[in-house]
Each structure stands twice: as structure tokens, then as C-alpha cells.
Design a protein around this motif. Structure first.
Motif, PDB file in Angstrom:
ATOM      1  N   GLY A  36       0.822  -1.213   0.000  1.00  0.00           N
ATOM      2  CA  GLY A  36       0.000   0.000   0.000  1.00  0.00           C
ATOM      3  C   GLY A  36       0.852   1.257   0.000  1.00  0.00           C
ATOM      4  O   GLY A  36       1.640   1.483   0.915  1.00  0.00           O
ATOM      5  N   SER A  40       0.182   6.513   4.821  1.00  0.00           N
ATOM      6  CA  SER A  40       0.861   5.800   5.920  1.00  0.00           C
ATOM      7  C   SER A  40       1.992   4.927   5.377  1.00  0.00           C
ATOM      8  O   SER A  40       3.077   4.874   5.963  1.00  0.00           O
ATOM      9  CB  SER A  40      -0.146   4.968   6.726  1.00  0.00           C
ATOM     10  OG  SER A  40      -0.702   3.948   5.938  1.00  0.00           O
ATOM     11  N   GLU A  59       2.209  -1.620  -4.684  1.00  0.00           N
ATOM     12  CA  GLU A  59       0.989  -0.813  -4.871  1.00  0.00           C
ATOM     13  C   GLU A  59       0.198  -1.365  -6.056  1.00  0.00           C
ATOM     14  O   GLU A  59       0.728  -1.509  -7.148  1.00  0.00           O
ATOM     15  CB  GLU A  59       1.382   0.657  -5.101  1.00  0.00           C
ATOM     16  CG  GLU A  59       0.254   1.562  -5.549  1.00  0.00           C
ATOM     17  CD  GLU A  59      -0.984   1.536  -4.630  1.00  0.00           C
ATOM     18  OE1 GLU A  59      -0.834   1.796  -3.431  1.00  0.00           O
ATOM     19  OE2 GLU A  59      -2.084   1.245  -5.135  1.00  0.00           O
ATOM     20  N   ARG A  60      -1.088  -1.640  -5.826  1.00  0.00           N
ATOM     21  CA  ARG A  60      -1.888  -2.272  -6.891  1.00  0.00           C
ATOM     22  C   ARG A  60      -2.244  -1.286  -8.013  1.00  0.00           C
ATOM     23  O   ARG A  60      -2.504  -1.684  -9.137  1.00  0.00           O
ATOM     24  CB  ARG A  60      -3.146  -2.907  -6.324  1.00  0.00           C
ATOM     25  CG  ARG A  60      -4.151  -1.917  -5.829  1.00  0.00           C
ATOM     26  CD  ARG A  60      -5.382  -2.578  -5.262  1.00  0.00           C
ATOM     27  NE  ARG A  60      -6.163  -1.587  -4.552  1.00  0.00           N
ATOM     28  CZ  ARG A  60      -7.144  -1.853  -3.722  1.00  0.00           C
ATOM     29  NH1 ARG A  60      -7.470  -3.089  -3.482  1.00  0.00           N
ATOM     30  NH2 ARG A  60      -7.800  -0.897  -3.124  1.00  0.00           N
ATOM     31  N   ASN A  61      -2.286  -0.001  -7.710  1.00  0.00           N
ATOM     32  CA  ASN A  61      -2.616   0.987  -8.743  1.00  0.00           C
ATOM     33  C   ASN A  61      -1.379   1.372  -9.553  1.00  0.00           C
ATOM     34  O   ASN A  61      -0.262   1.046  -9.173  1.00  0.00           O
ATOM     35  CB  ASN A  61      -3.194   2.254  -8.108  1.00  0.00           C
ATOM     36  CG  ASN A  61      -4.563   2.002  -7.510  1.00  0.00           C
ATOM     37  OD1 ASN A  61      -5.285   1.115  -7.949  1.00  0.00           O
ATOM     38  ND2 ASN A  61      -4.913   2.776  -6.498  1.00  0.00           N
ATOM     39  N   GLY A  67      -5.427   7.696  -0.841  1.00  0.00           N
ATOM     40  CA  GLY A  67      -6.376   8.771  -0.561  1.00  0.00           C
ATOM     41  C   GLY A  67      -5.729  10.130  -0.364  1.00  0.00           C
ATOM     42  O   GLY A  67      -6.432  11.138  -0.206  1.00  0.00           O
ATOM     43  N   LEU A 131      -1.308  -7.563  -3.782  1.00  0.00           N
ATOM     44  CA  LEU A 131      -1.060  -8.641  -2.820  1.00  0.00           C
ATOM     45  C   LEU A 131      -2.023  -9.782  -3.108  1.00  0.00           C
ATOM     46  O   LEU A 131      -3.230  -9.555  -3.226  1.00  0.00           O
ATOM     47  CB  LEU A 131      -1.304  -8.139  -1.399  1.00  0.00           C
ATOM     48  CG  LEU A 131      -1.179  -9.243  -0.359  1.00  0.00           C
ATOM     49  CD1 LEU A 131       0.206  -9.243   0.235  1.00  0.00           C
ATOM     50  CD2 LEU A 131      -2.229  -9.106   0.707  1.00  0.00           C
ATOM     51  N   HIS A 178      -8.435   1.009   4.393  1.00  0.00           N
ATOM     52  CA  HIS A 178      -9.656   0.424   4.972  1.00  0.00           C
ATOM     53  C   HIS A 178      -9.743  -1.095   4.752  1.00  0.00           C
ATOM     54  O   HIS A 178     -10.348  -1.799   5.536  1.00  0.00           O
ATOM     55  CB  HIS A 178     -10.895   1.112   4.380  1.00  0.00           C
ATOM     56  CG  HIS A 178     -10.879   2.604   4.536  1.00  0.00           C
ATOM     57  ND1 HIS A 178     -11.500   3.251   5.577  1.00  0.00           N
ATOM     58  CD2 HIS A 178     -10.284   3.575   3.799  1.00  0.00           C
ATOM     59  CE1 HIS A 178     -11.309   4.574   5.461  1.00  0.00           C
ATOM     60  NE2 HIS A 178     -10.574   4.780   4.388  1.00  0.00           N
ATOM     61  N   SER A 181      -5.790  -5.528   3.686  1.00  0.00           N
ATOM     62  CA  SER A 181      -5.700  -6.722   2.821  1.00  0.00           C
ATOM     63  C   SER A 181      -4.727  -7.779   3.333  1.00  0.00           C
ATOM     64  O   SER A 181      -4.975  -8.972   3.147  1.00  0.00           O
ATOM     65  CB  SER A 181      -5.256  -6.330   1.411  1.00  0.00           C
ATOM     66  OG  SER A 181      -6.013  -5.277   0.919  1.00  0.00           O
ATOM     67  N   MET A 225      -5.175   3.364   8.070  1.00  0.00           N
ATOM     68  CA  MET A 225      -6.565   2.959   8.312  1.00  0.00           C
ATOM     69  C   MET A 225      -6.723   1.456   8.511  1.00  0.00           C
ATOM     70  O   MET A 225      -7.741   1.007   9.043  1.00  0.00           O
ATOM     71  CB  MET A 225      -7.477   3.443   7.179  1.00  0.00           C
ATOM     72  CG  MET A 225      -7.775   4.927   7.218  1.00  0.00           C
ATOM     73  SD  MET A 225      -8.202   5.551   8.866  1.00  0.00           S
ATOM     74  CE  MET A 225      -9.820   4.845   9.113  1.00  0.00           C
ATOM     75  N   GLY A 237     -12.148  10.242   7.983  1.00  0.00           N
ATOM     76  CA  GLY A 237     -12.408  11.070   6.805  1.00  0.00           C
ATOM     77  C   GLY A 237     -11.178  11.845   6.362  1.00  0.00           C
ATOM     78  O   GLY A 237     -10.056  11.375   6.543  1.00  0.00           O
ATOM     79  N   THR A 239      -8.968  13.931   7.120  1.00  0.00           N
ATOM     80  CA  THR A 239      -7.910  14.534   7.921  1.00  0.00           C
ATOM     81  C   THR A 239      -6.802  13.493   8.064  1.00  0.00           C
ATOM     82  O   THR A 239      -7.072  12.320   8.307  1.00  0.00           O
ATOM     83  CB  THR A 239      -8.464  15.095   9.263  1.00  0.00           C
ATOM     84  OG1 THR A 239      -7.430  15.839   9.877  1.00  0.00           O
ATOM     85  CG2 THR A 239      -8.997  14.027  10.188  1.00  0.00           C
TER      86      THR A 239
HETATM   87  O1  48F Z   1      -6.259   4.063   1.286  1.00  0.00           O
HETATM   88  P1  48F Z   1      -4.914   4.606   1.545  1.00  0.00           P
HETATM   89  O2  48F Z   1      -4.686   6.051   1.318  1.00  0.00           O
HETATM   90  O3  48F Z   1      -4.486   4.123   3.035  1.00  0.00           O
HETATM   91  P2  48F Z   1      -3.868   4.871   4.307  1.00  0.00           P
HETATM   92  O4  48F Z   1      -2.411   5.112   4.112  1.00  0.00           O
HETATM   93  O5  48F Z   1      -4.609   6.295   4.344  1.00  0.00           O
HETATM   94  C1  48F Z   1      -6.006   6.368   4.454  1.00  0.00           C
HETATM   95  C2  48F Z   1      -6.447   7.743   3.970  1.00  0.00           C
HETATM   96  O6  48F Z   1      -6.103   7.895   2.606  1.00  0.00           O
HETATM   97  C3  48F Z   1      -7.960   8.006   4.106  1.00  0.00           C
HETATM   98  C4  48F Z   1      -8.490   8.099   5.504  1.00  0.00           C
HETATM   99  C5  48F Z   1      -7.756   8.792   6.588  1.00  0.00           C
HETATM  100  O7  48F Z   1      -7.406  10.049   6.297  1.00  0.00           O
HETATM  101  O8  48F Z   1      -9.544   7.611   5.783  1.00  0.00           O
HETATM  102  O9  48F Z   1      -8.684   6.964   3.463  1.00  0.00           O
HETATM  103  O10 48F Z   1      -4.293   4.067   5.468  1.00  0.00           O
HETATM  104  O11 48F Z   1      -3.839   3.810   0.681  1.00  0.00           O
HETATM  105  C6  48F Z   1      -3.845   2.408   0.645  1.00  0.00           C
HETATM  106  C7  48F Z   1      -3.132   1.968  -0.614  1.00  0.00           C
HETATM  107  O12 48F Z   1      -3.043   0.552  -0.598  1.00  0.00           O
HETATM  108  C8  48F Z   1      -3.302   0.044  -1.898  1.00  0.00           C
HETATM  109  C9  48F Z   1      -4.358   1.013  -2.462  1.00  0.00           C
HETATM  110  O13 48F Z   1      -4.391   0.984  -3.872  1.00  0.00           O
HETATM  111  C10 48F Z   1      -3.897   2.348  -1.899  1.00  0.00           C
HETATM  112  O14 48F Z   1      -3.024   3.038  -2.758  1.00  0.00           O
HETATM  113  N1  48F Z   1      -3.787  -1.326  -1.750  1.00  0.00           N
HETATM  114  C11 48F Z   1      -4.943  -1.745  -1.142  1.00  0.00           C
HETATM  115  N2  48F Z   1      -5.053  -3.088  -1.232  1.00  0.00           N
HETATM  116  C12 48F Z   1      -3.961  -3.520  -1.903  1.00  0.00           C
HETATM  117  C13 48F Z   1      -3.154  -2.394  -2.234  1.00  0.00           C
HETATM  118  C14 48F Z   1      -3.507  -4.811  -2.323  1.00  0.00           C
HETATM  119  N3  48F Z   1      -4.203  -5.911  -2.082  1.00  0.00           N
HETATM  120  N4  48F Z   1      -2.340  -4.899  -3.014  1.00  0.00           N
HETATM  121  C15 48F Z   1      -1.606  -3.776  -3.282  1.00  0.00           C
HETATM  122  N5  48F Z   1      -2.004  -2.535  -2.913  1.00  0.00           N
END
Ligand code: 48F
Length: 264
Positions: A36, A40, A59-61, A67, A131, A178, A181, A225, A237, A239
Motif C-alpha cells: 500500500g 501511511s 501498490e496495486r494501482n 487517498g 497482494l 480500509h 488486505s 486505516m 475522513g 484529515t
Molecule cells: O487508502 P490509503 O490512502 O491508506 P492509508 O495510508 O490512508 C487512508 C487515507 O487515505 C484516508 C483516511 C484517513 O485520512 O480515511 O482513506 O491508510 O492507501 C492504501 C493503498 O493501498 C493500496 C491502495 O491501492 C492504496 O493506494 N492497496 C490496497 N489493497 C492492496 C493495495 C492490495 N491488495 N495490493 C496492493 N495494494
């Protein structure tokens, strides 16, 4: 007369392939794999790579940032509460004061600076890579990940019979947001139980996510998250302070685990 040095198409292809292969071969065995590339994961990767560790972010994207790219709704703005604006100072991201202790920044600016800082620190990336599973060793210790090419999930099964590849690491960080995974792969095997994230409550969630960031299973650290999903904490949300501080905390915990594995 061309302004560019002469080359041929085959040399361009060979340059890409050989550089990719060298890197993929080296990072088939990393110190840390972070699944991811959101705020974070990037923050954790930056800190760990800065400390001289070999870090691969999966990273899958085809883009990094999760976010963090767009912040709240479609508005390209994100908020942080004190003291997290200090991370923006570190990264050289401008921001405005909205209220006492509440700051607002342009999401693309903050995200691109964080990505650049993570690259500058020396972290490497496997993009369009999802993943699929985890490597489990003695005592069910997580010892790496099993990954595949993301687009195959959009192909019919007959066409997409593509075996994944394993990548070893001493520690894996679940920064998948969220979805949590990586943790879900352990839950499928009855090794862990997630609570599912709660409703939105900014005041409570940010502290709780940072406090609960840590090793959730031998060899597996959680950040961002994913922590809320595992422990049933409220969401927050648009922040992002706790995402950055959780990434930092995940890096500290990971460095401690690595030190215990091989004291310096
Ligand atoms: O969702 P994401 O930004 O996670 P984060 O670092 O931050 C959360 C905030 O953006 C926001 C919030 C709080 O402010 O509520 O949502 O916890 O980034 C997660 C990344 O993981 C990748 C996904 O494409 C994204 O870029 N990801 C998720 N599942 C997989 C993955 C997977 N199975 N394999 C590879 N990448």
C-alpha cells in the motif's frame, strides 16, 4: 541535426528491461515490504529507507498516494491537526491555518512531495502489483508476500491463469487502508480476528490509530486505516495527520523488530 543523442528502439527496450530485472532480483529479498502506497505506507517507507533499510512498496494501482492525492471529496484539499503539520514542514509543503491547530494543504502538493521524499530516501516500488497472499514460516511468522499483476482481476479466469510470485522480507507492513488486505489473509486462516472499522469520529480516531499502530502478528506491522479496521476504531475522513504519524510509528516499531532479529 537532432538535438538528442542517437539511439535505437532496441536499446530503449533493453535499458528498461535490464534495469527492471536488476531491481526485481535485488528486491525479491528486502528488509521490509510495505503493501500500500498511501500516506501511511509512503511515510513508513520514507523513514525506513532513510535509515538505510531496503524497502519495497507494493501498490496495486499505477499511481502512488492512495487517498492522499485528492483529500476530501473532489476538492483537492486535505486537513491536518497539530502537531502533524510539522511533517508538512519537514517535506516543504505549504499550508494555511484554518482554525487554531487545524491546517489545510493542497493534496496534490502534499502527496507529490511525500512521494518524492520516499523516493529520495531510497525506497523502491512495485506498481500495478497486488497482494495475493503472504509467505508463512515457522510459528506462522509472516516472511514476505505473494504478488501478482493487478490487471488480471479484470480478465476472465481462462485467460488469467497467471501464477503469482513470492517476495521475501524480514517484516511486512500492511498499509492497505480500509481493506487491511494483508491482515485479511491471516484472518482467512483463523490466525487473527478483525473488528471492522467504526463510524466517523475525528477527535477519537486519530489518537487511537497512532496508539494502536504496531506488530499485530509475528512479522506483520499495521499502519494507517488498516489499524482502524483491525481494532474496530472510528474512521476519520479527510484529515490525514494520524496517517503520517502512524506511518512514522510503524517505521519505529519495524526498526525495533529488525534490531531484535539481527542486533547491530
Ligand atoms: O487508502 P490509503 O490512502 O491508506 P492509508 O495510508 O490512508 C487512508 C487515507 O487515505 C484516508 C483516511 C484517513 O485520512 O480515511 O482513506 O491508510 O492507501 C492504501 C493503498 O493501498 C493500496 C491502495 O491501492 C492504496 O493506494 N492497496 C490496497 N489493497 C492492496 C493495495 C492490495 N491488495 N495490493 C496492493 N495494494
Amino acid at each position: 541535426m537532432s538535438i538528442f543523442h542517437p539511439t535505437s528502439e532496441k536499446d530503449v527496450t533493453r535499458a528498461i528491461v535490464s534495469s527492471f530485472l536488476r531491481q526485481f532480483e535485488e528486491y525479491a529479498d528486502s528488509d521490509v515490504i510495505i503493501v500500500g502506497g498511501g500516506p501511511s505506507g509512503l511515510m513508513a517507507g520514507r523513514e525506513l529507507a532513510h535509515g538505510g533499510l531496503r524497502v519495497l512498496i507494493v501498490e496495486r494501482n499505477n499511481y502512488l498516494g492512495g487517498g492522499f492525492w485528492i483529500g476530501g471529496y473532489f476538492m483537492n484539499k486535505l486537513t491536518l491537526r497539530a502537531p502533524a503539520q510539522q511533517v508538512l514542514d519537514e517535506l516543504g509543503v505549504p499550508y494555511e491555518k484554518a482554525n487554531e491547530g487545524l491546517y489545510v494543504a493542497d493534496a496534490p502538493h502534499a502527496c507529490s512531495k511525500l512521494i518524492a521524499a520516499t523516493c529520495d530516501a531510497g525506497a523502491k516500488f512495485a506498481s500495478l502489483t497486488m497482494l495475493e497472499d503472504v509467505i508463512l514460516r515457522e510459528g506462522n511468522r509472516v516472511a514476505g508476500v505473494v504478488v501478482n499483476w493487478s490487471p488480471i482481476i479484470y480478465l476472465p479466469k481462462e485467460v488469467a491463469a497467471l501464477d503469482p510470485v513470492p517476495l521475501e522480507s524480514k517484516v511486512v507492513i500492511d498499509a492497505t487502508g480500509h481493506d487491511a488486505s494483508v491482515v485479511k489473509k491471516l484472518e482467512q486462516r483463523g490466525l487473527i480476528k478483525t473488528k471492522g472499522e467504526g463510524g466517523l469520529w475525528i477527535e477519537k480516531s486519530e489518537d487511537a490509530v497512532v496508539e494502536h499502530t504496531g506488530e499485530v502478528h509475528p512479522g506483520l506491522v499495521i499502519a494507517g486505516m488498516a489499524v482502524a479496521t483491525v481494532y474496530g476504531l472510528p474512521r476519520m475522513g479527510p484529515t490525514f495527520g494520524s496517517m503520517l504519524l502512524s506511518g512514522k510509528r510503524a517505521a519505529e516499531v519495524t526498526a525495533q523488530i529488525l534490531e531484535k532479529l539481527a542486533p547491530i
